[in-house]
Design a protein around this motif. Structure first.
Motif, PDB file in Angstrom:
ATOM      1  N   SER A 535      68.798  78.533  -8.696  1.00  0.00           N
ATOM      2  CA  SER A 535      70.177  78.688  -8.235  1.00  0.00           C
ATOM      3  C   SER A 535      70.566  80.156  -8.135  1.00  0.00           C
ATOM      4  O   SER A 535      71.384  80.530  -7.283  1.00  0.00           O
ATOM      5  CB  SER A 535      71.128  77.960  -9.181  1.00  0.00           C
ATOM      6  OG  SER A 535      71.035  78.482 -10.499  1.00  0.00           O
ATOM      7  N   ILE A 544      74.562  77.428 -11.919  1.00  0.00           N
ATOM      8  CA  ILE A 544      74.506  76.123 -11.251  1.00  0.00           C
ATOM      9  C   ILE A 544      73.195  75.437 -11.613  1.00  0.00           C
ATOM     10  O   ILE A 544      72.123  76.031 -11.532  1.00  0.00           O
ATOM     11  CB  ILE A 544      74.622  76.295  -9.730  1.00  0.00           C
ATOM     12  CG1 ILE A 544      75.968  76.929  -9.378  1.00  0.00           C
ATOM     13  CG2 ILE A 544      74.450  74.955  -9.028  1.00  0.00           C
ATOM     14  CD1 ILE A 544      76.128  77.227  -7.909  1.00  0.00           C
ATOM     15  N   LYS A 566      72.003  71.505  -3.286  1.00  0.00           N
ATOM     16  CA  LYS A 566      73.397  71.529  -3.707  1.00  0.00           C
ATOM     17  C   LYS A 566      74.170  72.638  -2.999  1.00  0.00           C
ATOM     18  O   LYS A 566      74.868  73.452  -3.613  1.00  0.00           O
ATOM     19  CB  LYS A 566      73.497  71.695  -5.229  1.00  0.00           C
ATOM     20  CG  LYS A 566      72.832  70.577  -6.011  1.00  0.00           C
ATOM     21  CD  LYS A 566      72.988  70.767  -7.503  1.00  0.00           C
ATOM     22  CE  LYS A 566      72.322  69.613  -8.268  1.00  0.00           C
ATOM     23  NZ  LYS A 566      72.439  69.764  -9.732  1.00  0.00           N
ATOM     24  N   ASN A 569      77.974  74.227  -3.005  1.00  0.00           N
ATOM     25  CA  ASN A 569      78.494  75.330  -3.810  1.00  0.00           C
ATOM     26  C   ASN A 569      78.759  76.578  -2.977  1.00  0.00           C
ATOM     27  O   ASN A 569      79.488  77.471  -3.424  1.00  0.00           O
ATOM     28  CB  ASN A 569      77.503  75.672  -4.934  1.00  0.00           C
ATOM     29  CG  ASN A 569      77.412  74.570  -5.972  1.00  0.00           C
ATOM     30  OD1 ASN A 569      78.289  74.427  -6.806  1.00  0.00           O
ATOM     31  ND2 ASN A 569      76.356  73.776  -5.904  1.00  0.00           N
ATOM     32  N   THR A 570      78.162  76.654  -1.797  1.00  0.00           N
ATOM     33  CA  THR A 570      78.378  77.832  -0.950  1.00  0.00           C
ATOM     34  C   THR A 570      78.906  77.481   0.433  1.00  0.00           C
ATOM     35  O   THR A 570      79.478  78.336   1.107  1.00  0.00           O
ATOM     36  CB  THR A 570      77.058  78.610  -0.773  1.00  0.00           C
ATOM     37  OG1 THR A 570      76.088  77.743  -0.174  1.00  0.00           O
ATOM     38  CG2 THR A 570      76.541  79.114  -2.109  1.00  0.00           C
TER      39      THR A 570
END
Length: 812
Positions: A535, A544, A566, A569-570
């Motif tokens: 991450s 994360i 994932k 998250n951005t």
């Protein structure tokens, strides 16, 4: 290389896929919409099968587990990665983990050192006629049994050696065959990765293009608003309205039928009155004539007097006829119904039906502007959705990785010929090793063959045949070759055993059970400042929870990179797919839809007055009892008792009168039933009519609002479901990273472990087994050679004392 390639692929795509991760759902959407994500076909197989040789590899794995049963040394590997490993303090852990391999390696080294030394001493010893070098054989009682024992033992040992050699040949050929497949394997993996990269932008466009299907369905529903929304309002009102109109329609028909029945009954009663008058005149004449006849003197005579008296007394019965003129007239009721029928109640009911059935058309006319506005809003939503792919610079980011992919592929293709060249040297060397062992076994087998078939038990040791002697020489040649090459073979075995065994236990096995990933996922392992290294690399947010094991497992299950890494998250795809502003406008349009349906009149005032006039027409007040009692008189029986003229009266006047009365009876019964409770019926109809009219007047706006909201929700559900499918497609299916996991499996599990390490371990297992059995083979071959070779001297026994050697005679 493929491990690095797979990791870089994950990093290269982290900004190129989208969306949150809603719960998975079926790709089938109800309401007639069906979206299917285009499948992507890959060349590389999901799993590798070793084929028939797989059972040999399993045997080696079992052996390695017995030699090295210790668990994967995660702590040691973590220290090595963190550069905290100190051999001076941690050597005990290394020794504990490697103890099985160390013991086997030490035994192999002892074999390597001692065997040449033993061979050298053995050869010197034999040169001095020691260690079996003396060409003299002492005969023993169990000599034949010993020879058979040595022969069988050496044969069994040769079989075991041959099995090991077969393992060596199979392993050697397996490596060569599969190294040749490496080029095809790498090409298929690169093609799959390239397919993944090239297909992703097209997949995004395909998913977004499906909006056209959704919009077409919504437009179809908007064009059919008359049936869908208007029909919904109509169906909502129908249970309250249609039964009332049906009752009024039935009442209108009943009014018409009642009037017709009354007219018919009144006509019959007119005929009955006329016949009744004629009948009364006829009976009066008969009575008068009979009275005159009874005045005859004959009636004074005693026997006839009684009869005449009886007849006179019966004449009073001729006065029992009913006076139908006393029955009430129906002309007033008929007149009332005629007045009522001046108003066409049926046509008024039809107007009510028409007014009610016009609701869908009214809805369509009232919503023209709303439908137009909603269509414009849906077009703008389509434009926003299509701009999503333009807002995401996926192609620019993928192009850099495509160049890296091409460079890596060129690098591998440049060095593959070198690998194949070195493998040809390895294959030749391994073939020489297997052939050396095969040559030794051949010498032993030739020695057994020649010695066994050339042996003559009646021949003395000094007189053995050439074939038997040749067999013994072959055995000794095999012994010589064994001493000469066994140390070299064992050296190769020890080196390949240490390398192959450790790679299997430290790389292949932990890769398959994912313990290798668990070590890499240790917090702060690869970077002391990052809790989770992956991450930190992907998001620069090391807190994360993103692990190598999770990424590999998700890619193995062919999940999309967005969910795997994932990326929410951005990069939140929901922000781009959000149409709340548009949906709010659409919902407001439908909820605030001003549909005016205020001219629905089920029955106007004229119709209502018509119903009330019918209830007060008087047909329910007719004395049906009087009418019903008139047909039930006993005139028939009375007149039947009279003869002659009375019979003619009965036939000509009574029977027609009875037929008329029989015809009027069911009509009166029908009228009585219809008029029974007439006022209550009309009152109930009026009450239900008022209730239905009030319901339409007071509840129509609420119903319109409810149905409009339901209709609007139905329109918006298409887009909500479509956007849900878009999110699922982008997060779960688009850019599915299975080729990454497959490439990693191809590099480690297939190429390294299955193509190289498994056959390498099988090679040392087979060659080591064969080499280890050379030691007992040497012993039994040396022992057995004494029974096959021609001796220089032998033991001589006296005939009477057979077991006591007397002296030795040299060979002449």
């Amino acid at each position: 290389m493929a491990l690095l390639l797979g990791f870089l692929l994950l990093l290269g795509l982290h900004g190129d896929t989208m969306s949150e991760g809603p719960p998975p759902s079926s790709t089938y959407i109800p309401d007639g919409l069906k979206f299917e994500f285009p499948p992507t076909n890959y060349e590389t197989k999901d799993s590798y099968e070793a084929g028939p040789t797989g059972i040999f590899f399993q045997i080696v794995h079992i052996f390695l587990h017995m030699v090295q049963p210790n668990a994967f040394p995660e702590d040691i590997l973590r220290k090595v990665v963190q550069k905290k490993f100190d051999l001076s303090t941690d050597y005990e852990k290394i020794i504990y983990y490697e103890i099985g391999i160390i013991i086997c390696a030490v035994l192999g080294l002892l074999f390597i050192i001692l065997m040449p030394l033993v061979g050298f001493v053995f050869s010197l010893c034999r040169c001095c006629n020691k260690c079996g070098g003396e060409m003299h054989q002492r005969q023993k009682k169990n000599g034949a049994a010993l020879k058979n024992y040595f022969t069988l033992s050496l044969l069994v040992i040769c079989i075991f050696i041959s099995i090991g050699i077969i393992y060596g040949f199979v392993a050697n050929q397996h490596i060569r065959t599969h190294i040749e497949k490496t080029r095809k394997l790498s090409e298929s993996n690169f093609n799959d990765l390239r397919t993944l990269l090239n297909a992703t932008p097209g997949q995004i466009d395909y998913v977004l293009d499906q909006y056209t299907t959704t919009k077409a369905r919504a437009f179809s529903d908007l064009d059919n608003i008359k049936l869908l929304l208007g029909g919904g309002i109509f169906e909502h009102l129908k249970p309250r309205v249609v039964p009332v109109l049906d009752d009024i329609k039935a009442m209108a028909e009943e009014i018409q039928e009642t009037r017709e029945t009354l007219v018919e009954v009144n006509s019959i009663l007119t005929d009955v009155r006329h016949l009744s008058a004629n009948l009364s005149d006829s009976l009066s004449n008969v009575k008068r004539n009979l009275e005159q006849a009874l005045n005859d003197p004959m009636c004074s005579v005693h026997p006839v007097m009684t009869t005449c008296s009886n007849i006179m007394n019966s004449l009073r019965l001729l006065d029992g006829s009913i006076d139908f003129d006393q029955l009430p007239s129906l002309d007033e009721q008929i007149g009332n119904l005629n007045d009522i029928l001046q108003t066409n109640l049926s046509s008024l009911v039809q107007k009510g039906y028409k007014s009610f059935n016009a609701i869908p058309g009214i809805v369509q006319n009232e919503t023209v502007n709303v439908v137009s506005d909603v269509k414009m809003t849906l077009d703008s939503i389509g434009s926003d959705i299509k701009n999503i792919s333009k807002n995401i610079p996926i192609q620019d980011k993928l192009s850099n990785f495509i160049r890296y992919l091409n460079d890596t592929e060129n690098y591998i293709h440049r060095h593959l010929p070198t690998l194949e060249e070195y493998d040809s040297y390895r294959w030749l060397g391994s073939l020489v090793v297997c052939c050396l062992l095969t040559l030794i076994v051949i010498f032993y087998c030739l020695g057994l063959l020649c010695g066994t078939y050339g042996y003559n038990q009646n021949a003395t040791p000094t007189r053995r045949g050439c074939v038997s002697n040749t067999g013994g020489i072959f055995l000794m040649v095999g012994v010589g070759f064994s001493f000469f090459f066994c140390w070299l073979l064992m050296t190769i075995v020890v080196l390949t055993f240490v390398v192959g065994g450790n790679v299997e236990k430290l790389v292949c096995e932990p890769y398959q059970n994912k313990k290798l990933f668990q070590v890499l996922d240790t917090p702060y392992l690869l970077n002391a400042d990052w809790k989770y290294y992956l991450s930190g690399m992907v998001f620069n947010k090391p807190d994360i929870h993103l692990t190598f094991e999770q990424v590999y497992s998700d890619c193995k299950e062919n999940k999309g990179i967005y969910a795997t890494l994932k990326l929410e998250n951005t990069y939140n795809i929901s922000e781009f797919l959000s149409i709340k502003e548009h949906t709010g406008n659409i919902n407001n349009n439908f909820e605030n839809m001003n549909i005016r349906i205020d001219n629905i009149v089920l029955l106007d005032e004229a119709g209502r007055r018509n119903l009330m006039d019918f209830s007060s027409s008087g047909i329910d007040k007719i004395d049906y009892g009087a009418f019903m009692a008139a047909p039930q008189g006993n005139l028939k029986q009375t007149l039947k008792n009279n003869a002659g003229i009375l019979r003619n009266i009965h036939r000509d006047e009574i029977i027609p009168l009875q037929k008329l009365m029989s015809a009027v009876h069911p009509k009166l019964k029908e009228l009585q039933q219809k008029s029974s409770g007439l006022g209550v019926k009309v009152a109930n109809i009026s009450l239900v009519l008022d209730s239905a009219q009030d319901f339409i007047t007071n509840r129509i706006s609420t119903i319109i609002a409810e149905e409009s909201k339901k209709y609007g929700n139905s329109i918006m559900s298409y887009f909500e479901r479509y956007l849900q499918w878009v999110k699922i497609s982008i997060t779960e299916q688009m850019a599915a990273c299975k080729p990454v996991a497959t490439a990693l499996d191809s590099a480690i599990d297939v190429f390294l472990c299955s193509y190289i390490i498994d056959p390498l371990n099988l090679f040392w297992f087979g060659i080591g087994k064969a080499t280890a059995f050379l030691l007992p083979a040497i012993i039994f071959a040396v022992k057995l050679a004494k029974y096959y070779r021609r001796m220089d001297s032998e033991d001589v026994y006296d005939d009477d004392v057979e077991t006591i050697p007397m002296k030795k005679y040299g060979k002449c």
